[in-house]
Scaffold this motif. Structure first.
Motif, short mmCIF file in Angstrom:
data_model
loop_
_atom_site.label_atom_id
_atom_site.label_comp_id
_atom_site.label_asym_id
_atom_site.label_seq_id
_atom_site.Cartn_x
_atom_site.Cartn_y
_atom_site.Cartn_z
N ALA A 12 48.43 71.86 5.54
CA ALA A 12 48.81 70.42 4.28
C ALA A 12 50.55 70.39 4.40
CB ALA A 12 47.86 70.76 3.47
N PRO A 13 51.00 69.31 4.14
CA PRO A 13 52.10 69.52 3.33
C PRO A 13 52.62 70.95 2.05
CG PRO A 13 50.77 67.63 3.05
CD PRO A 13 50.43 68.30 3.04
N ILE A 49 43.84 68.09 -1.43
CA ILE A 49 43.43 67.03 -0.11
C ILE A 49 43.08 66.25 -1.16
CG2 ILE A 49 41.24 68.41 -1.33
CD1 ILE A 49 40.51 68.24 2.14
N GLY A 50 42.77 65.50 -1.75
CA GLY A 50 42.52 64.62 -3.12
C GLY A 50 43.96 63.79 -2.21
N HIS A 51 44.27 64.00 -3.51
CA HIS A 51 45.65 63.22 -2.63
C HIS A 51 46.39 62.65 -0.46
CE1 HIS A 51 48.16 62.69 -6.57
NE2 HIS A 51 46.90 63.93 -6.69
N MET A 52 46.36 64.27 -0.09
CA MET A 52 46.42 63.55 0.92
C MET A 52 45.13 62.12 1.55
SD MET A 52 46.46 67.27 2.75
CE MET A 52 45.83 66.83 4.00
N SER A 53 44.32 62.24 0.83
CA SER A 53 42.99 61.88 1.07
C SER A 53 43.10 60.71 0.92
CB SER A 53 41.79 61.80 0.77
OG SER A 53 40.99 60.85 1.18
N LEU A 54 43.71 60.03 -0.68
CA LEU A 54 44.98 58.93 -1.20
C LEU A 54 45.59 58.19 0.00
CD1 LEU A 54 44.59 59.44 -4.81
CD2 LEU A 54 42.74 57.99 -3.53
N LYS A 55 45.94 58.90 0.75
CA LYS A 55 47.37 58.15 1.13
C LYS A 55 46.79 58.10 3.05
CE LYS A 55 51.29 60.15 -1.66
NZ LYS A 55 52.15 61.20 -1.11
N GLU A 57 46.20 60.76 4.92
CA GLU A 57 46.72 61.95 5.82
C GLU A 57 45.67 62.57 6.52
OE1 GLU A 57 51.67 61.74 3.18
OE2 GLU A 57 49.74 63.41 2.73
N THR A 58 44.68 63.12 6.15
CA THR A 58 43.45 63.71 6.54
C THR A 58 43.57 63.63 8.56
OG1 THR A 58 42.15 62.29 5.98
CG2 THR A 58 42.62 64.64 4.71
N ILE A 59 44.02 64.07 9.02
CA ILE A 59 43.41 63.74 10.31
C ILE A 59 41.86 64.25 10.63
CG2 ILE A 59 43.73 64.64 12.71
CD1 ILE A 59 46.53 65.17 12.02
N ILE A 60 40.76 63.16 11.29
CA ILE A 60 39.12 63.31 11.39
C ILE A 60 39.51 64.51 12.41
CG2 ILE A 60 37.40 62.82 12.14
CD1 ILE A 60 38.23 59.73 11.14
N GLY A 61 38.46 65.47 12.87
CA GLY A 61 38.45 66.32 13.76
C GLY A 61 39.41 68.16 13.43
N SER A 62 39.94 68.20 12.81
CA SER A 62 40.91 68.68 12.45
C SER A 62 40.58 70.14 11.17
CB SER A 62 42.94 68.46 12.11
OG SER A 62 42.73 67.71 13.09
N ASN A 63 40.66 70.85 11.58
CA ASN A 63 40.95 71.88 9.71
C ASN A 63 42.28 71.75 9.49
OD1 ASN A 63 38.51 73.22 11.67
ND2 ASN A 63 39.95 74.75 12.73
N LEU A 64 41.93 71.87 8.14
CA LEU A 64 42.19 72.12 7.20
C LEU A 64 43.58 73.10 6.60
CD1 LEU A 64 42.22 68.73 4.91
CD2 LEU A 64 44.70 69.37 6.10
N VAL A 65 44.70 73.24 6.42
CA VAL A 65 45.07 75.03 6.35
C VAL A 65 46.24 74.33 4.96
CG1 VAL A 65 46.88 76.86 6.73
CG2 VAL A 65 46.03 75.57 8.90
N PHE A 66 45.59 75.32 4.24
CA PHE A 66 46.13 74.84 2.97
C PHE A 66 47.42 76.63 2.45
CE2 PHE A 66 42.70 72.14 3.15
CZ PHE A 66 43.60 71.09 2.48
N ASN A 67 48.47 76.37 1.63
CA ASN A 67 49.31 77.14 1.34
C ASN A 67 49.07 77.33 -0.70
OD1 ASN A 67 48.91 78.97 3.53
ND2 ASN A 67 50.57 77.15 4.36
N VAL A 68 48.22 77.67 -0.72
CA VAL A 68 48.85 78.03 -2.71
C VAL A 68 48.71 79.14 -3.40
CG1 VAL A 68 46.93 77.54 -4.41
CG2 VAL A 68 46.43 76.79 -2.78
N PRO A 69 50.42 79.15 -4.15
CA PRO A 69 51.53 79.83 -4.54
C PRO A 69 50.76 80.73 -5.45
CG PRO A 69 52.52 77.65 -5.01
CD PRO A 69 50.92 77.46 -3.89
N PHE A 70 50.94 82.24 -5.01
CA PHE A 70 49.79 82.56 -6.41
C PHE A 70 50.59 82.67 -7.56
CE2 PHE A 70 48.83 87.30 -5.14
CZ PHE A 70 48.17 86.36 -2.95
N SER A 71 51.66 82.06 -7.81
CA SER A 71 52.56 81.83 -9.13
C SER A 71 52.08 80.54 -9.96
CB SER A 71 54.05 80.80 -9.20
OG SER A 71 53.50 80.18 -7.79
#
Length: 368
Positions: A12-13, A49-55, A57-71
């Motif tokens: 994910a971005p 992921i909601g904003h990726m979907s609106l644009k 940007e999600t790729i069918i068949g690919s796992n998605l990796v997210f990085n959420v800051p502790f802060s």
């Protein structure tokens, strides 16, 4: 480097919190096992992921990796996040329909771990490709809500009811119904709960938090089969809607008044402002100004107009008399117009705040 991540996976971005969340309605009405902090982590993932979907940007068949800051979750309690991350890895979404004899149980995040990115500690979450559609397929109807309001909720029941209310409000619906057993399942209530437990530990807490933190007033009426409560009819109104209704109610009350009563009441209401004597005389001598005075006063008293530093200055400007000076050349009012039964020339001490008509009439009754 996480060995579970391959070159085929979609990263994910870089995390950027958007003000609005978008999620499928089927996700909103799923049974979710998350705790309050786990739900906040999921909320931040949904935000991405909601904003990726609106644009698209999600790729069918690919796992998605997210990085959420502790802060985004805490400033210093990393142990609390570590505990939530550990339990989040095993939590499920449940889609079940006993009428259709269908069910689907999903573990959204098979891998949850901490990592360092650009000197910042993050939670790295992997979402399998088969799970992505449950979060990303918005379709024509989806749930939309303010993420900051969601993140202020301190109860998971408040979080979930906020999502449900937002789902209906996204459709322009402010009334909806649920069977009690269905809603308790969606909210993941303990199986031993009876209705009183559900009302006390879930509904009342959600009602209070939605009112205090989201300005949403949630009420319900019960449906019974015999003595058993089987369903709830919910009504939601925003603070703005309630204020608008109160203003309309004031207007209906004003429209029923005789002119003498209207002028007498206006004098009472004017005690809430620092108006000059000639300004008061001008208002009650002009039918149009009197109508505007009542409207603006009601809007201020009922909270329809907020962030007004000086109610008097706002009122005077709204009346269009802010540029006028002491009107010595005003025509003298017909003395018969001012012979109003019960009107005292000595008004009470200034209250310095606008009062609603309901409050004024209450005070007048008490003083009789």
């Amino acid at each position: 480097m996480n060995p579970l991540i391959s070159s085929k996976d979609q990263l994910a971005p870089l995390f950027q919190k958007r003000p609005t969340n978008y999620q499928p309605n089927v996700f909103t009405e799923s049974r979710q096992e998350f705790t309050e902090l786990e739900k906040k982590i999921v909320t931040l993932v949904v935000n991405q992921i909601g904003h990726m979907s609106l644009k698209g940007e999600t790729i069918i068949g690919s796992n998605l990796v997210f990085n959420v800051p502790f802060s985004e979750l805490t400033k210093n309690n990393h142990k609390q996040i570590a505990d939530a991350a550990e339990s989040l890895q095993s939590k499920r979404l449940a889609y079940r329909d006993d009428v259709k004899k269908e069910f689907h149980y999903i573990t959204p995040f098979p891998s949850v771990r901490s990592a360092m990115i650009d000197g910042k500690r993050v939670i790295e979450l992997i979402m399998f490709s088969a799970v992505v559609p449950h979060f990303a397929e918005l379709g024509q109807r989806y749930t939309k809500y303010d993420i900051d309001m969601m993140l202020t909720m301190s109860s998971v029941y408040s979080q979930r009811m906020f999502e449900i209310v937002s789902m209906y409000q996204s459709r322009g619906q402010y009334q909806f119904s649920y069977r009690v057993d269905r809603l308790m399942e969606i909210l993941n209530c303990p199986s031993q709960y009876i209705f009183n437990d559900f009302r006390r530990n879930a509904l009342l807490i959600a009602q209070r938090e939605l009112r205090e933190k989201a300005n949403i007033h949630l009420d319900w009426a019960v449906q019974k089969e015999g003595k058993k409560i089987v369903a709830l009819d919910f009504t939601t109104k925003t603070t703005q809607q309630l204020a608008t209704e109160a203003v309309k109610q004031d207007q209906r009350q004003i429209n029923k008044m005789a002119i003498n009563e209207a002028v007498t009441t206006a004098w009472q209401l004017m005690k809430g402002y620092k108006l000059k004597s000639w300004q008061k005389d001008l208002i009650i001598s002009d039918h149009s100004l009197l109508e505007t005075f009542y409207r603006v006063d009601s809007e201020l008293a009922n909270g329809l107009r907020t962030n007004i530093k000086s109610p008097t200055a706002y009122l005077v400007k709204s009346l269009g008399i802010d540029q006028k000076k002491d009107a010595k050349n005003l025509k003298t009012l017909d003395s018969k117009q001012l012979q109003i039964p019960g009107l005292s020339t000595e008004l009470d001490a200034l209250t310095n705040v606008p009062q609603s008509l309901a409050a004024i009439f209450g005070n007048m009754i008490m003083n009789e």
